[in-house]
Design an enzyme around this catalytic site. Sequence first.
Site: not given
Ligand code: UFG
Length: 334
Positions: A11, A35, A60, A125, A150, A154, A179-180, A199-200, A294
């Site tokens: 991964g 996966s 696992l 996380s 999720y 954790k 963190f991120n 998603n990220n 969001r």
């Molecule tokens: N964002 C956008 N547009 C997008 C995607 C994200 O503006 O298309 C923004 C989000 O609103 C957020 C920032 O970018 O403000 C970061 O978003 P991410 O989805 O990249 O990351 P998150 O902080 O939401 O999520 C991360 C991890 C998760 C964890 C979470 C804990 O990916 O696994 O932090 O806060 F659960």
Amino acid sequence: MKNVLVTGGLGFIGSHTCVELLQRGYKVIAVDNLSNSEIQVKDRITKISRENIVFQQLDLVQKDEVKSFFEAHAIDSIIHFAASKAVGESVENPLHYYQNNLISLLNLLEASKAYSVNQFVFSSSCTVYGQPDKLPVTEDTPKKPAESPYGNTKQIGEEILEDFCRVNPTFKAISLRYFNPIGAHKSALIGELPLGVPNNLVPFITQTAAGIREKLNVFGGDYDTPDGTCIRDYIHVVDLALAHISALEYADRMEENYDFFNVGTGNGFSVLEVIKSFEKVSGVNLNYEIVDRRPGDIEKIYADTTKVNQKLGWKAKLGLDDMTHSAWEWQKTL
Ligand code: UFG
């Protein structure tokens, strides 16, 4: 030298950790159920490190298969990445998340006990903190109720480890609260491979710049932050990989047998700052638009890294431009 079992070894974070382990002389035994990863990553790891790994496709959740695996391999330490990680998907399909993330942890701990494996590093996380009342967030900050199944896996995972450590004094476990994580290896041979629409933030930025997505939606421009967009502590995946090696080394010398650390840079950047950094290093003008918030997003979070700096002797070295640049170099190879 230690034989390290890396679960989820093909991964995003797992593959970068395999590389760093191999480059430091560790023997790597990787498992992955494929996966959310590709088998070619195994050869990429070898290409970068010029070392081979032992690899087995393994789920696992299958207890008997986990047992047979431990029977067949000498393992000194475990770094456990394998887990489902999409927040939204976990809300849609909570049972899958509890099953996949918790049963696999239980199976690994049972096998660790049966085969006397005594070092364990767990992928946790910063989601365990929710929106903290005070920033930067230290490890003493009380956990908030999880915002998603999720996140709950954790929190529960950390509790399972702590309870297990209490009755197994020779077992040493460390939870790393990421963190991120973003960015990619400088070779551009490994990186993040999101399934479907990302998603990220950063994979969405790089896919938009590459023409795969039409436009980036910036979720919310009216937060209580200097430019109105959310703030996160982005960390380069290679720095994060190195934190796992520091954790393994710490497991050899730690006095208590359970500990947990924030793993971030300590710096918060807004979504618009990440976009600006990306545009600077890539020379691409990104098509983006500020849209509604969001649901479920926290406004701002970044780490206090004093504990991890002092106790693990680890500190992030790479900055935001290194992160966005390497993510772009990787995207261009896809
Ligand atoms: N964002 C956008 N547009 C997008 C995607 C994200 O503006 O298309 C923004 C989000 O609103 C957020 C920032 O970018 O403000 C970061 O978003 P991410 O989805 O990249 O990351 P998150 O902080 O939401 O999520 C991360 C991890 C998760 C964890 C979470 C804990 O990916 O696994 O932090 O806060 F659960």
